[in-house]
Scaffold this motif. Structure first.
Motif, PDB file in Angstrom:
ATOM      1  N   THR A  31      42.865  30.499  40.609  1.00 21.90           N
ATOM      2  CA  THR A  31      43.477  29.441  40.683  1.00 21.90           C
ATOM      3  C   THR A  31      44.686  29.810  41.306  1.00 21.90           C
ATOM      4  OG1 THR A  31      44.967  30.889  39.035  1.00 21.90           O
ATOM      5  CG2 THR A  31      44.111  28.935  38.097  1.00 21.90           C
ATOM      6  N   GLY A  32      44.873  28.454  41.734  1.00 19.74           N
ATOM      7  CA  GLY A  32      46.255  28.725  43.386  1.00 19.74           C
ATOM      8  C   GLY A  32      47.090  29.617  43.005  1.00 19.74           C
ATOM      9  N   ASN A  33      47.757  30.490  43.983  1.00 17.34           N
ATOM     10  CA  ASN A  33      48.905  31.148  43.237  1.00 17.34           C
ATOM     11  C   ASN A  33      49.397  31.539  44.947  1.00 17.34           C
ATOM     12  OD1 ASN A  33      48.604  32.946  46.045  1.00 17.34           O
ATOM     13  ND2 ASN A  33      46.167  33.288  45.001  1.00 17.34           N
ATOM     14  N   ASP A  34      51.526  31.625  44.558  1.00 16.01           N
ATOM     15  CA  ASP A  34      52.383  31.494  45.764  1.00 16.01           C
ATOM     16  C   ASP A  34      51.587  31.634  47.381  1.00 16.01           C
ATOM     17  OD1 ASP A  34      53.426  29.919  43.637  1.00 16.01           O
ATOM     18  OD2 ASP A  34      54.752  31.521  43.137  1.00 16.01           O
ATOM     19  N   THR A 276      31.110  33.496  44.333  1.00 14.86           N
ATOM     20  CA  THR A 276      31.559  32.982  43.269  1.00 14.86           C
ATOM     21  C   THR A 276      31.253  34.629  42.748  1.00 14.86           C
ATOM     22  OG1 THR A 276      29.241  31.976  42.866  1.00 14.86           O
ATOM     23  CG2 THR A 276      31.574  30.363  43.610  1.00 14.86           C
ATOM     24  N   SER A 277      30.125  35.141  42.948  1.00  9.02           N
ATOM     25  CA  SER A 277      29.364  36.372  42.796  1.00  9.02           C
ATOM     26  C   SER A 277      31.106  37.006  42.283  1.00  9.02           C
ATOM     27  CB  SER A 277      28.178  36.967  42.834  1.00  9.02           C
ATOM     28  OG  SER A 277      28.514  36.781  44.478  1.00  9.02           O
ATOM     29  N   ILE A 278      31.949  36.697  43.580  1.00  8.18           N
ATOM     30  CA  ILE A 278      33.067  38.379  43.605  1.00  8.18           C
ATOM     31  C   ILE A 278      33.750  38.530  43.017  1.00  8.18           C
ATOM     32  CG2 ILE A 278      34.237  39.186  45.180  1.00  8.18           C
ATOM     33  CD1 ILE A 278      32.342  38.232  47.474  1.00  8.18           C
ATOM     34  N   ASN A 279      34.213  36.817  42.574  1.00  2.49           N
ATOM     35  CA  ASN A 279      34.360  35.974  41.650  1.00  2.49           C
ATOM     36  C   ASN A 279      35.382  36.481  40.505  1.00  2.49           C
ATOM     37  OD1 ASN A 279      36.958  34.514  40.244  1.00  2.49           O
ATOM     38  ND2 ASN A 279      36.149  32.601  40.981  1.00  2.49           N
ATOM     39  N   THR A 280      33.664  36.331  39.974  1.00  3.44           N
ATOM     40  CA  THR A 280      33.003  36.397  38.400  1.00  3.44           C
ATOM     41  C   THR A 280      33.332  38.110  38.666  1.00  3.44           C
ATOM     42  OG1 THR A 280      31.027  35.010  38.446  1.00  3.44           O
ATOM     43  CG2 THR A 280      31.617  36.629  36.891  1.00  3.44           C
ATOM     44  N   VAL A 281      32.749  39.122  39.102  1.00  4.44           N
ATOM     45  CA  VAL A 281      33.127  40.545  39.256  1.00  4.44           C
ATOM     46  C   VAL A 281      34.707  40.782  39.363  1.00  4.44           C
ATOM     47  CG1 VAL A 281      32.359  43.039  39.902  1.00  4.44           C
ATOM     48  CG2 VAL A 281      30.499  40.609  40.436  1.00  4.44           C
ATOM     49  N   PHE A 282      35.182  40.398  40.105  1.00  7.12           N
ATOM     50  CA  PHE A 282      36.725  41.105  40.811  1.00  7.12           C
ATOM     51  C   PHE A 282      37.992  40.010  40.400  1.00  7.12           C
ATOM     52  CE2 PHE A 282      34.180  42.682  44.148  1.00  7.12           C
ATOM     53  CZ  PHE A 282      34.017  44.653  43.467  1.00  7.12           C
ATOM     54  N   PHE A 283      37.805  38.802  41.573  1.00  8.38           N
ATOM     55  CA  PHE A 283      38.432  37.748  40.284  1.00  8.38           C
ATOM     56  C   PHE A 283      38.374  37.167  39.459  1.00  8.38           C
ATOM     57  CE2 PHE A 283      37.661  38.271  45.345  1.00  8.38           C
ATOM     58  CZ  PHE A 283      38.702  39.317  45.040  1.00  8.38           C
ATOM     59  N   LYS A 284      38.680  37.765  37.958  1.00  7.66           N
ATOM     60  CA  LYS A 284      39.132  37.030  36.467  1.00  7.66           C
ATOM     61  C   LYS A 284      40.611  36.373  36.358  1.00  7.66           C
ATOM     62  CE  LYS A 284      34.905  40.714  34.840  1.00  7.66           C
ATOM     63  NZ  LYS A 284      35.258  41.180  34.252  1.00  7.66           N
ATOM     64  N   ASN A 285      40.362  35.575  35.937  1.00  6.35           N
ATOM     65  CA  ASN A 285      42.222  35.226  35.062  1.00  6.35           C
ATOM     66  C   ASN A 285      43.137  36.124  34.138  1.00  6.35           C
ATOM     67  OD1 ASN A 285      41.797  32.063  35.880  1.00  6.35           O
ATOM     68  ND2 ASN A 285      40.006  32.438  33.824  1.00  6.35           N
ATOM     69  N   ASP A 286      42.890  36.972  33.814  1.00  7.24           N
ATOM     70  CA  ASP A 286      43.268  38.766  33.626  1.00  7.24           C
ATOM     71  C   ASP A 286      43.448  39.436  34.815  1.00  7.24           C
ATOM     72  OD1 ASP A 286      40.959  38.924  33.248  1.00  7.24           O
ATOM     73  OD2 ASP A 286      41.718  40.211  31.253  1.00  7.24           O
ATOM     74  N   ALA A 287      43.057  38.838  35.700  1.00 11.79           N
ATOM     75  CA  ALA A 287      43.042  40.132  36.552  1.00 11.79           C
ATOM     76  C   ALA A 287      44.321  40.671  37.127  1.00 11.79           C
ATOM     77  CB  ALA A 287      42.511  40.006  37.685  1.00 11.79           C
ATOM     78  N   ASN A 288      44.680  41.392  37.858  1.00 13.47           N
ATOM     79  CA  ASN A 288      45.587  42.100  38.505  1.00 13.47           C
ATOM     80  C   ASN A 288      45.870  41.490  39.759  1.00 13.47           C
ATOM     81  OD1 ASN A 288      47.119  44.289  41.170  1.00 13.47           O
ATOM     82  ND2 ASN A 288      48.028  43.999  38.499  1.00 13.47           N
ATOM     83  N   LEU A 289      46.749  40.527  40.032  1.00 10.51           N
ATOM     84  CA  LEU A 289      47.302  39.193  41.542  1.00 10.51           C
ATOM     85  C   LEU A 289      47.083  40.457  42.279  1.00 10.51           C
ATOM     86  CD1 LEU A 289      47.544  37.047  42.257  1.00 10.51           C
ATOM     87  CD2 LEU A 289      50.244  37.198  42.058  1.00 10.51           C
ATOM     88  N   THR A 290      48.161  42.041  42.277  1.00 13.01           N
ATOM     89  CA  THR A 290      48.124  42.380  43.579  1.00 13.01           C
ATOM     90  C   THR A 290      46.270  42.836  44.104  1.00 13.01           C
ATOM     91  OG1 THR A 290      50.385  42.961  42.448  1.00 13.01           O
ATOM     92  CG2 THR A 290      49.291  44.657  44.628  1.00 13.01           C
ATOM     93  N   LEU A 291      46.071  43.354  42.862  1.00 15.22           N
ATOM     94  CA  LEU A 291      44.674  43.553  43.467  1.00 15.22           C
ATOM     95  C   LEU A 291      43.596  43.062  44.097  1.00 15.22           C
ATOM     96  CD1 LEU A 291      42.359  45.984  43.470  1.00 15.22           C
ATOM     97  CD2 LEU A 291      41.809  45.488  40.744  1.00 15.22           C
ATOM     98  N   CYS A 292      43.824  41.443  43.242  1.00 16.98           N
ATOM     99  CA  CYS A 292      42.861  40.206  43.995  1.00 16.98           C
ATOM    100  C   CYS A 292      43.538  40.224  45.294  1.00 16.98           C
ATOM    101  CB  CYS A 292      43.485  39.282  43.335  1.00 16.98           C
ATOM    102  SG  CYS A 292      42.915  39.148  41.495  1.00 16.98           S
ATOM    103  N   ILE A 293      44.827  39.968  45.564  1.00 16.18           N
ATOM    104  CA  ILE A 293      45.067  39.755  46.654  1.00 16.18           C
ATOM    105  C   ILE A 293      44.890  41.118  48.337  1.00 16.18           C
ATOM    106  CG2 ILE A 293      47.104  39.289  48.807  1.00 16.18           C
ATOM    107  CD1 ILE A 293      47.408  37.336  46.689  1.00 16.18           C
ATOM    108  N   LEU A 294      44.424  42.055  47.420  1.00 18.77           N
ATOM    109  CA  LEU A 294      44.174  43.405  48.667  1.00 18.77           C
ATOM    110  C   LEU A 294      42.557  43.105  48.897  1.00 18.77           C
ATOM    111  CD1 LEU A 294      44.932  45.935  50.128  1.00 18.77           C
ATOM    112  CD2 LEU A 294      44.157  46.804  47.804  1.00 18.77           C
ATOM    113  N   LEU A 295      41.605  42.466  47.755  1.00 19.83           N
ATOM    114  CA  LEU A 295      40.691  42.001  48.255  1.00 19.83           C
ATOM    115  C   LEU A 295      40.375  41.276  48.983  1.00 19.83           C
ATOM    116  CD1 LEU A 295      39.089  42.963  44.139  1.00 19.83           C
ATOM    117  CD2 LEU A 295      39.556  44.838  46.467  1.00 19.83           C
TER     118      LEU A 295
END
Length: 333
Positions: A31-34, A276-295
């Motif tokens: 999803t989008g973020n700030d 999308t495969s990267i999304n499935t592995v790392f970027f789940k809806n409940d994933a830590n936003l800081t980690l997502c941004i770093l990746l």
């Protein structure tokens, strides 16, 4: 390289990094973020402001035909060549480059090219009628914008194919930033006599923050989007101009800025991979936003490095460099 050009290339380097990072976020985060919204509020306006800023200088030192030809082979040619390559890479017909709403992602190039041609026509009109006044120019540029807007909303009837071919939607969206850059360049002394630069920066930054918060959380409107783009671009360029010698990764950003077009046209080929495969592995809806941004940052930097590596190979040949990037040698000016 002259120092007066360094800050522009650094600004372009920051902008192209934000373009790639924004695309990675778009293709990976669920999803989008700030941060994504913040990037998209000013990163493309920066490019159009810079382009408008230098448009008048280029026009003054070149004849109209040279101006037209140079913009054709430095912007239109890469648009056609890379857009066609990307169409085939994506198993799409070549015509989709012109008929797709986003021009397969290469909308920036055809929009910028059309803006330059419009600018050329308007400047010739100004010269013919000996118009050289900031108010008169602003009124005439505004009149042209109204005509474009009327075409966009179908008050002036043209076919959808023509509107798509000349990128009317994006012209309508980014024309003000291009013209703002032009006015800042040509009438900089007069503008500074009215409002001091430091004061302008403070007001611009404050307006950006206020409008961005209102736009994101309370009320989204085209006026707020325009103000965010204008003030965000100005503040970004002002900061770079004032502190470019102290900016971290200065040499890397300088190099990226001088090859921003090359990065732009190449990086789409990596976005077409299965993110999308990267999304499935790392970027789940409940994933830590800081980690997502770093990746996403790591992925964006990797794509830029790969794009620059491919660019360095392709530009070994002067022929390839001209056909693919519209450059006569491997050094961007």
């Amino acid at each position: 390289m002259k120092s007066r050009n360094e800050y522009i290339d650094i600004a372009k380097g920051i902008a192209i990094f934000l373009v790639v990072w924004g695309h990675v976020i778009k293709y990976t985060l669920p999803t989008g973020n700030d941060i994504y919204n913040l990037i998209y509020s000013f990163h493309m306006p920066v490019f159009f402001c810079i382009s408008g800023y230098f448009a008048n200088n280029t026009f003054l030192r070149e004849s109209a035909i040279v101006f037209f030809l140079k913009k054709s082979y430095t912007i239109l040619l890469p648009f056609i060549v890379w857009g066609t390559l990307y169409a085939y890479y994506s198993y799409l017909p070549a015509t989709s480059l012109f008929l797709d709403k986003y021009n397969l992602g290469y909308w920036f190039l055809i929009t910028l090219y059309t803006l330059y041609i419009l600018f050329l026509i308007m400047k010739k009109i100004f010269i013919y009628f000996k118009l050289n006044n900031i108010i008169i120019e602003a009124l005439l540029f505004g009149f042209f914008y109204i005509l474009i807007y009327l075409i966009e909303i179908n008050k002036i009837q043209v076919t959808e194919t023509i509107k798509q071919l000349f990128s009317i939607h994006y012209i309508c969206k980014y024309y003000p930033f291009f013209i703002a850059g032009y006015f800042i360049n040509k009438y900089n002394a007069k503008i500074n006599n009215i409002i001091k630069t430091n004061t302008t920066f403070s007001i611009s930054t404050l307006l950006f923050i206020i409008c961005f918060i209102i736009k994101e959380y309370y009320w989204e409107s085209s006026i707020l989007i325009l103000i965010c783009g204008m003030t965000g671009s100005y503040s970004c360029i002002y900061l770079v101009k004032s502190y470019y010698k102290q900016i971290p990764f200065r040499k890397s950003l300088l190099y990226m800025g001088s090859h921003s077009l090359n990065i732009y046209v190449i990086h789409y080929f990596f976005l077409n991979l299965d993110l999308t495969s990267i999304n499935t592995v790392f970027f789940k809806n409940d994933a830590n936003l800081t980690l997502c941004i770093l990746l996403t940052l790591i992925i964006a930097v990797s794509i830029i490095i790969l794009s620059l590596t491919i660019n360095s190979i392709l530009t070994i040949s002067n022929i390839f460099n001209f056909i693919l990037f519209g450059k006569r040698n491997s050094i961007n000016s």
